[in-house]
Write an enzyme that holds these catalytic residues in place. Structure first.
Site, PDB file in Angstrom:
ATOM      1  N   HIS A  35       0.793  -1.143  -0.066  1.00 24.84           N
ATOM      2  CA  HIS A  35       0.003   0.063  -0.232  1.00 24.84           C
ATOM      3  C   HIS A  35       0.849   1.289  -0.134  1.00 24.84           C
ATOM      4  CE1 HIS A  35      -2.929  -2.772   2.215  1.00 24.84           C
ATOM      5  NE2 HIS A  35      -3.493  -2.742   0.887  1.00 24.84           N
ATOM      6  N   LYS A  66     -16.883  -6.956   6.990  1.00 28.82           N
ATOM      7  CA  LYS A  66     -15.724  -7.491   7.614  1.00 28.82           C
ATOM      8  C   LYS A  66     -15.744  -6.847   9.114  1.00 28.82           C
ATOM      9  CE  LYS A  66     -12.677  -7.558   3.684  1.00 28.82           C
ATOM     10  NZ  LYS A  66     -11.471  -7.094   3.185  1.00 28.82           N
ATOM     11  N   ARG A 118      -2.187  -6.502  -7.842  1.00 28.25           N
ATOM     12  CA  ARG A 118      -1.492  -7.539  -7.916  1.00 28.25           C
ATOM     13  C   ARG A 118      -1.235  -8.486  -8.771  1.00 28.25           C
ATOM     14  NH1 ARG A 118      -2.821  -9.237  -1.889  1.00 28.25           N
ATOM     15  NH2 ARG A 118      -4.708  -9.099  -3.096  1.00 28.25           N
ATOM     16  N   SER A 178      -3.093  -7.897   2.875  1.00 30.53           N
ATOM     17  CA  SER A 178      -3.472  -7.598   4.532  1.00 30.53           C
ATOM     18  C   SER A 178      -3.916  -8.778   5.120  1.00 30.53           C
ATOM     19  CB  SER A 178      -4.684  -6.624   4.533  1.00 30.53           C
ATOM     20  OG  SER A 178      -4.026  -5.375   4.144  1.00 30.53           O
TER      21      SER A 178
END
Length: 154
Positions: free
Chosen positions: A18, A42, A91, A129
């Site tokens: 990040h 979440k 990614r 993460s």
């Protein structure tokens, strides 16, 4: 006119991947606002206030970076802060498929916003993460993946 980019995410935690996107984004934009959104699906692992402080500390030397938290649609927040750009890191192709759909919806909500995708630097691509959370949860050292230090879980 100031070119402001909103870099949205849950950032639970904020990783070196990040950080890399933010630093590279500063070459394109006058200001990068890191927006920590609340994801209703979440539950956070790291407390929001702690993450805000850690991220702010990581960018102490960068006055063009600021951190906010929000509980709204990302496109609405971008409009409120005057951001015409959303900054996202990719990614892999799976990230692209997911982010592409979100970028279309953001344009529907705020037609002036453009999403700018930066490909993650190769050495940082394996970092996520969720992997960092799992390592930390089970007592593993994770500082090499983060732009700050965390306390170990007891």
């Amino acid at each position: 006119m100031k070119r402001i980019a909103l870099f949205p995410g849950s950032f639970d935690p904020f990783t070196k991947g990040h950080e890399d996107i933010v630093l590279r984004g500063l070459r394109l934009f006058d200001e990068v606002v890191i927006g920590i959104g609340r994801n209703t699906r979440k539950e956070r692992y790291f407390p929001l206030e702690q993450m805000i402080q850690l991220i702010e500390g990581a960018f102490d030397d960068y006055p063009a970076v600021r951190v906010i938290s929000y509980d709204d649609l990302t496109a609405n927040v971008a409009r409120e802060i005057g951001a015409k750009f959303l900054l996202r890191g990719l990614r892999n192709t799976t990230d692209f498929e997911y982010e592409n759909g979100i970028s279309q919806v953001n344009r529907y909500v705020y037609e002036e916003v453009e999403t700018v995708f930066l490909i993650t630097s190769p050495q940082l691509a394996p970092i996520s993460s969720s992997i960092i959370r799992d390592l930390h949860r089970y007592g593993q050292q994770v500082d090499e993946f983060l732009p700050y230090q965390l306390e170990k879980v007891q």
